[in-house]
Design an enzyme around this catalytic site. Structure first.
Site, PDB file in Angstrom:
ATOM      1  N   ASP A   1      15.296 -42.089  18.813  1.00 36.17           N
ATOM      2  CA  ASP A   1      14.691 -41.445  17.653  1.00 36.17           C
ATOM      3  C   ASP A   1      15.771 -40.819  16.781  1.00 36.17           C
ATOM      4  O   ASP A   1      16.865 -40.496  17.265  1.00 36.17           O
ATOM      5  CB  ASP A   1      13.703 -40.367  18.098  1.00 36.17           C
TER       6      ASP A   1
ATOM      7  N   TYR B   1      19.058 -38.923  30.566  1.00 36.97           N
ATOM      8  CA  TYR B   1      19.025 -38.076  29.378  1.00 36.97           C
ATOM      9  C   TYR B   1      19.308 -36.620  29.734  1.00 36.97           C
ATOM     10  O   TYR B   1      19.003 -36.175  30.845  1.00 36.97           O
ATOM     11  CB  TYR B   1      17.647 -38.139  28.704  1.00 36.97           C
TER      12      TYR B   1
ATOM     13  N   ASP C   1       7.446 -33.727  19.680  1.00 39.69           N
ATOM     14  CA  ASP C   1       8.813 -33.254  19.483  1.00 39.69           C
ATOM     15  C   ASP C   1       8.824 -32.248  18.336  1.00 39.69           C
ATOM     16  O   ASP C   1       7.770 -31.928  17.757  1.00 39.69           O
ATOM     17  CB  ASP C   1       9.789 -34.397  19.218  1.00 39.69           C
TER      18      ASP C   1
ATOM     19  N   ARG D   1       9.717 -37.361  25.577  1.00 44.23           N
ATOM     20  CA  ARG D   1       8.781 -36.526  24.802  1.00 44.23           C
ATOM     21  C   ARG D   1       7.467 -36.370  25.550  1.00 44.23           C
ATOM     22  O   ARG D   1       6.862 -35.291  25.556  1.00 44.23           O
ATOM     23  CB  ARG D   1       8.501 -37.181  23.449  1.00 44.23           C
TER      24      ARG D   1
END
Length: 471
Positions: free
Chosen positions: A209, A237, A251, A353
């Site tokens: 993103d 991540y 988000d 997310r």
């Protein structure tokens, strides 16, 4: 026809720059008398045998041989001085397809060369460009986004290529590791690499993103065929989750929902957070965010949301290998909230997310993602990736063979097996070859021949790679 400088083009496709004699040449072509009586110029076209050729017959004379332009200057010389009889000068116009280096040699001895310049017609130029593309090793049919400039003082025409064609900066084919900055889409990064590499054949394995940073795997030229086998690698991540309210996009960029009360947030203990994270570890069924790139009846989910549709996506099974809490902070700057710094190792297709959303919902106070950085894809680490601003494509390129070795099992081929696989044939599978998974088949010279799978005791090509990928 062709035109260059101040001259005019001839009907036969040979451009002749007349310089000071332009008016006389124009008059000769049109069958008119020149404006100055003393500047008479006789223009005659002839073939190889020096037989005169009528201008209307030129169109059918393209295959006969050389067309020439003879300027009879018995009366007026190149410097406009009267000449003695018998000082005729013959200019030979060579075919446009001949190399520039040969044109000077075709001028006859004693010819006046000051005002004669023969250039290829448009049709011949198109043929030359088509021949260059055919000779090129890189089959990419797209025009480079970076244009080459002609040499100073040159004609601007590209000479025939005598060396293997790669991109403008010596980039042939391979995989790039890039550290994507915040605020750019993954496609923005691909567009930048296309300009840097001088080719449009560029793709990526796994979207990030715009708000996210971190590792992107970029394929260049034929190595884009390998991306299909890299996109399914597990990922890791570092993320920050804010507990206290949810958003429409799960988000920080979405519209905020109603926030939980300060008392509800204060009641969340460390043990409750650990228990909630444990329930989201291992194999779980996860519902992706409604603004994801998943297609619903041929259209991206986020496009339908933007158009006002209510989108409900089906749950998909993912595996969360690790969901570790690194730090916990309370933030009262924008209301009661708890910020969690976490590390997530997961299978391909997992939405971090959605993890933030589900953790907040499980605790009863809502949650969303505020920061995300991808640190690993399979065996590829972000620490090995240069930033986009510092990217030197040629220096950073990893060969398709090396990238495949890091992503899957590999076998070393004998010379004949490499030839057979290159032709799409099946070969016997070595003992102990893994089943039902991709295998990189490497030639003796180190290049990636194909991605294969074992089927019925044989290795079958799943994805083949051209020999030009050797690095």
């Amino acid at each position: 026809m062709a035109r260059r400088g101040r001259g005019d083009a001839h009907d036969a496709g040979l451009g002749v720059v007349g310089g000071d004699e332009r008016e006389q040449a124009e008059a000769a072509r049109c069958g008119k008398q020149p404006r100055r009586g003393v500047d008479a110029v006789e223009t005659v076209l002839h073939d190889d045998d020096r037989r005169a050729v009528e201008v209307p017959a030129i169109g059918g004379d393209r295959g006969r041989g050389i067309l020439g332009l003879r300027a009879d200057e018995r009366e007026v010389g190149a410097a406009r001085q009267p000449l003695a009889g018998g000082h005729a000068h013959v200019h030979v116009a060579v075919p446009a397809r001949e190399a520039q280096s040969r044109r000077t040699d075709r001028l006859e001895a004693g010819a006046a060369r000051r005002d004669l310049d023969v250039v290829a017609g448009a049709r011949e130029q198109r043929r030359e460009r088509a021949a260059e593309r055919t000779r090129a090793e890189d089959p990419d049919p797209h025009r480079s986004s970076v244009r080459r400039r002609p040499p100073p003082g040159g004609s601007g025409r590209r000479p025939p290529s005598r060396c293997p064609a790669v991109s403008l900066y010596g980039v042939n084919s391979g995989i790039l590791l890039v550290d994507k900055p915040q605020g750019m889409t993954s496609h923005d990064v691909v567009a930048r690499v296309r300009r840097l590499a001088g080719t449009r054949k560029v793709g990526h394995a796994g979207t990030l993103d715009p708000m996210a940073t971190g590792l992107l795997l970029i394929g260049v030229n034929h190595a884009t065929r390998l991306l299909h086998h890299l996109v399914g690698l597990d990922k890791e991540y570092l993320a920050t989750i804010r507990l206290g309210w949810g958003t429409s996009t799960d988000d920080a960029e979405g519209e905020a929902f109603a926030a939980a009360s300060a008392d509800a947030v204060d009641a969340i203990t460390d043990a409750a957070i650990a228990d909630g994270m444990a329930r989201l570890t291992g194999g779980i069924d996860q519902v992706p965010s409604a603004v994801s790139a998943i297609k619903v009846d041929g259209k991206r989910a986020y496009q339908r949301v933007r158009e006002g549709e209510q989108v409900e996506l089906a749950a998909r099974h993912v595996t969360i290998t690790a969901f570790d809490l690194l730090d916990r902070r309370r933030d009262t700057s924008a209301g009661a909230a708890i910020d969690l710094d976490v590390r997530v190792a997961c299978s391909s297709g997992t939405y971090v997310r959605a993890l933030a959303r589900d953790l907040g919902d499980g605790l009863g106070i809502g949650g969303h993602l505020t920061a995300l950085r991808r640190t690993r894809i399979g065996a590829f680490e972000v620490t090995d990736a240069p930033s986009l601003d510092d990217l030197d494509v040629a220096a950073a390129l990893t060969s398709a063979a090396d990238a495949a070795r890091r992503a899957m099992p590999a076998i070393e081929l004998a010379e004949q097996d490499a030839i057979d696989l290159g032709h799409g044939k099946r070969i016997p599978a070595p003992e102990g070859t893994a089943r039902e998974q991709p295998i990189a088949a490497i030639a003796p010279d180190g290049r990636l021949v194909a991605i294969v799978e074992r089927r019925a005791g044989q290795l079958k090509v799943v994805t083949g790679f051209p020999q030009e990928d050797a690095s």
